[in-house]
Design a protein around this motif. Structure first.
Motif, PDB file in Angstrom:
ATOM      1  N   ASN A 161      34.395  21.218  55.694  1.00 31.22           N
ATOM      2  CA  ASN A 161      34.777  22.185  54.499  1.00 31.22           C
ATOM      3  C   ASN A 161      34.306  23.387  54.899  1.00 31.22           C
ATOM      4  O   ASN A 161      33.745  24.238  54.227  1.00 31.22           O
ATOM      5  CB  ASN A 161      33.980  21.744  53.238  1.00 31.22           C
ATOM      6  N   VAL A 162      34.845  23.990  56.171  1.00 29.08           N
ATOM      7  CA  VAL A 162      34.617  25.288  56.469  1.00 29.08           C
ATOM      8  C   VAL A 162      36.112  25.867  56.869  1.00 29.08           C
ATOM      9  O   VAL A 162      36.753  25.304  57.497  1.00 29.08           O
ATOM     10  CB  VAL A 162      33.548  25.502  57.510  1.00 29.08           C
ATOM     11  N   VAL A 213      37.528  25.251  60.710  1.00 29.15           N
ATOM     12  CA  VAL A 213      37.722  23.855  61.160  1.00 29.15           C
ATOM     13  C   VAL A 213      38.792  23.106  60.488  1.00 29.15           C
ATOM     14  O   VAL A 213      38.466  23.075  59.251  1.00 29.15           O
ATOM     15  CB  VAL A 213      36.246  23.238  61.094  1.00 29.15           C
ATOM     16  N   THR A 228      45.956  26.688  58.759  1.00 31.90           N
ATOM     17  CA  THR A 228      45.053  25.897  58.618  1.00 31.90           C
ATOM     18  C   THR A 228      44.133  25.945  57.062  1.00 31.90           C
ATOM     19  O   THR A 228      43.793  27.225  56.606  1.00 31.90           O
ATOM     20  CB  THR A 228      43.583  25.758  59.395  1.00 31.90           C
ATOM     21  N   VAL A 229      43.889  25.113  56.318  1.00 35.81           N
ATOM     22  CA  VAL A 229      43.288  25.080  55.010  1.00 35.81           C
ATOM     23  C   VAL A 229      42.330  24.176  55.565  1.00 35.81           C
ATOM     24  O   VAL A 229      42.002  22.709  55.932  1.00 35.81           O
ATOM     25  CB  VAL A 229      43.941  24.572  53.925  1.00 35.81           C
ATOM     26  N   GLY A 230      40.860  24.938  55.855  1.00 35.83           N
ATOM     27  CA  GLY A 230      39.650  24.233  56.150  1.00 35.83           C
ATOM     28  C   GLY A 230      38.652  24.113  55.041  1.00 35.83           C
ATOM     29  O   GLY A 230      38.007  23.084  55.225  1.00 35.83           O
ATOM     30  N   LEU A 231      38.757  24.868  54.143  1.00 34.29           N
ATOM     31  CA  LEU A 231      37.747  24.768  52.923  1.00 34.29           C
ATOM     32  C   LEU A 231      38.652  24.577  51.663  1.00 34.29           C
ATOM     33  O   LEU A 231      39.574  25.091  51.372  1.00 34.29           O
ATOM     34  CB  LEU A 231      37.157  25.993  52.812  1.00 34.29           C
ATOM     35  N   SER A 283      40.577  28.208  51.575  1.00 32.89           N
ATOM     36  CA  SER A 283      40.811  28.986  52.788  1.00 32.89           C
ATOM     37  C   SER A 283      42.098  28.955  53.169  1.00 32.89           C
ATOM     38  O   SER A 283      42.645  27.551  53.277  1.00 32.89           O
ATOM     39  CB  SER A 283      39.566  28.917  53.623  1.00 32.89           C
TER      40      SER A 283
END
Lengths: 429, 429
Positions: free
Chosen positions: A283-284, A287, B274-277, B295
């Motif tokens: 959840n960053v 990544v 990318t959706v990371g969060l 994000s």
């Protein structure tokens, strides 16, 4: 609203009775464990003062009042001694609240039952009536809902007495502290042979009646629930260095399922399918998500429709995850069966509603209620009251006084209608 | 691997040089701020001991060693005094690590630069070479990446000296504590007029070369980044009582966008999206989500392609949220421009790679590197080394010795190739 007074007791005044319910809801809201907001947990000090008020009101109505070992306040109205009656109709709801709750969730049903007693006056009825204020429904203090109604239904498990609240007080201790004897809880159970049925009036806690512009609605069943927790596992990866076609993105896969859950839910009448919880690792921002756990909450008043929905959605998750090269697992799966309402009681409620000039709405209950627990004992039915704004478990909870008046009328007609059935021999008191 | 030795210095032994790089990476990994794992933050005690080792190794190679005010260790190899040289080719990378990092991220580039000096021996070159071990690239200690390379590039902002680490130590204080004078940082800047270029060898930190089975690859550009934070706001609602068609589910709307982000990312060559969060409110099983913040991380080596992607995805989010009756907002939007590699240096690198018998891979860098900062000063180029397993910023980080040997060969040929260009007059030293 058109009001038919045929068949109602002399001098019946729905508006006045409804207004009194409203006033008493305001009054009980002043008893709280937390100044500034409404919080009444199981057998708290605020509950003790509500007990005192309720007992006084019930006594003023000529009810025989007792408090059972689970902390339920019960006002008993006897059937006419001239009739060989053994059975009891139970009316009521609960008096506990969630922390920061509203004025009406629970209390409304207790006070409407009380208004019905008022309306009945000295009417001769072939069954007893118990007005019950259940001590516990929300399950906040001990993480255990329906403490009161389970005691009444005889399904209270004595092992629960060892549960502790967040202050370390056991359920056993809490009951003793209130001046009651927890070991007497088995005696709080009603005898199924002497139980005519349970009918609960409750705030809808949803937008359906408001949407349809109906004051009240008849509950067609209490939805069963499947509570499933799903896990998707891909590979956490650098959001910059790993090309799109070399990723196993757990979030995108889980997102596809969330979309399908809504689509499926919309495709089946009265189904509710919700992804409420969605947790991503790590959840960053930078990544590609390596894992997601999400909840799936599926509800329907027919268990087979609910179970088919869960099976179909799990199959969809398997298909989506296989296509994306993501691992998938069901990590938790709890179910609660639907509660069926009694056909005869519900038909009588429909009749009373229509006699009151209200257009019929039959709708499932999406939330649990004391009726779920009492259904272990015998027939149950429920009436919902419109919930303007739909804000539930919150200080903004509202009802319209006219709707409450309508509910009082429907319930009064309902009780009288059941009495007629007894006289006609279609219902055995 | 086919090894062409034409044009290489006498006695050039790629395997031996590569093995020494491997051994030295092992050796430097022993210097850590946290026993049991590799952690070297900016100007820590472990950094001081790495400095001592590097200075010794550089001195043994005959380099003139200095440490600038930003803590960069610089080993200087002078051009032949017979040539009227003013310019310097800079080779290197960084020696700090993330907490719990690997042996190769950064250090590999410094030690390969050092191996190239070894390989060059007494070769006559028309430019100076500085081997630089940058003090800071990861940005861990002060939340500020590229401290060392920004100092070299002359883009270090003195205001940063007031930044504090988690122990309250200022950047100014940390530099002083190390025995350096932070006020001298402006003097660490190279003169652009005397700067020939910067070439960095770095671990790929991604799977591309492994996937293509290539030992090394030439970086075609360092991706720019858009870091966007999006918010979807619907209505939190009871998962049981609110029918599907009366919901405004923020999660499902956000989930639809996450799927579209992947689809869009796949549709454009070399784009990363990318959706990371993904954060949900209230994030409980039995409540339809009222809000989601997520994000969006979009990267591409061409800024206009990246910006078009972000625009298209925000437009998609607007369309999806309008259709779902969900409110949508962009709550944060940061961008970092792409870093262009120098055409001439990169062509020389491609030539060296092909002369070494390696099939050409040109690929963007998805992560930032010291080259991003040094590009402010003048021409940069980069060579990536295959990253088996692709585990980055972790103790499991690996490289193959043969690939390191190849990188040493490519870099040696590259430096000699630049020298040839100078002699031919196509490059002005």
């Amino acid at each position: 609203m058109r009001t038919l007074t045929t068949g109602l007791p002399d001098g019946f005044d729905a508006q006045a009775l409804g207004q009194r319910v409203m006033d008493r809801c305001d009054s009980l809201a002043e008893h709280t464990d937390e100044p500034g907001r409404i919080t009444r947990l199981f057998l708290s000090d605020a509950t003790a003062s509500v007990h005192a008020v309720l007992r006084r009101w019930m006594s003023e109505q000529g009810l025989a009042v007792r408090v059972d070992a689970a902390g339920n306040v019960i006002g008993h109205r006897s059937a006419s001694p001239s009739l060989a009656t053994t059975k009891t109709l139970v009316l009521g709801s609960h008096i506990d609240t969630v922390p920061g709750g509203g004025k009406y969730d629970g209390v409304l049903g207790v006070l409407i039952a009380s208004a019905v007693i008022e309306a009945l006056g000295s009417a001769v009825l072939p069954f007893h009536i118990d007005v019950v204020a259940f001590s516990e429904e929300e399950g906040v203090r001990f993480g255990l809902p329906y403490i009161g109604s389970r005691a009444l239904a005889g399904s209270f498990d004595p092992a629960w007495l060892n549960r502790r609240d967040r202050d370390g007080v056991s359920l056993h201790g809490a009951i003793e502290h209130f001046g009651l004897d927890p070991d007497q809880i088995p005696k709080a159970a009603l005898d199924p042979e002497r139980f005519l049925g349970y009918t609960e009036v409750h705030l809808e806690q949803g937008p359906v009646l408001e949407h349809l512009k109906r004051p009240v609605g008849v509950v067609s069943g209490i939805q069963g629930q499947s509570r499933v927790r799903l896990r998707f596992e891909g590979d956490a990866a650098h959001a910059g260095t790993v090309p799109m076609d070399q990723r196993r993105d757990a979030l995108v896969c889980a997102a596809k399922l969330a979309v399908e859950v809504q689509d499926y839910g919309r495709s089946v009448d009265e189904l509710r399918a919700t992804v409420g919880l969605f947790e991503v690792w790590p959840n960053v921002r930078n990544v590609v998500p390596g894992a997601v756990e999400m909840s799936l909450d599926v509800r329907h008043a027919q268990d087979e429709i609910r179970m088919a929905a869960v099976d179909a959605l799990i199959e969809t998750a398997e298909r989506l995850s296989a296509a994306d090269g993501v691992r998938f697992a069901v990590v938790e799966h709890q179910t609660q069966q639907a509660t069926h309402v009694d056909g005869n009681l519900t038909a009588a409620l429909v009749e009373a509603l229509q006699a009151s000039g209200v257009e019929l709405t039959e709708m499932p209950s999406g939330a649990g209620h004391d009726a779920v627990a009492v259904a272990d004992l015998g027939p149950v039915s429920m009436l919902f009251v419109r919930h303007p704004g739909g804000v539930s478990h919150h200080a903004d909870e509202r009802v319209w006084p006219d709707d409450v008046a309508t509910a009082v009328e429907v319930m009064t007609r309902y009780v009288l209608g059941l009495a007629d059935q007894c006289h006609e021999g279609t219902l055995r008191p």
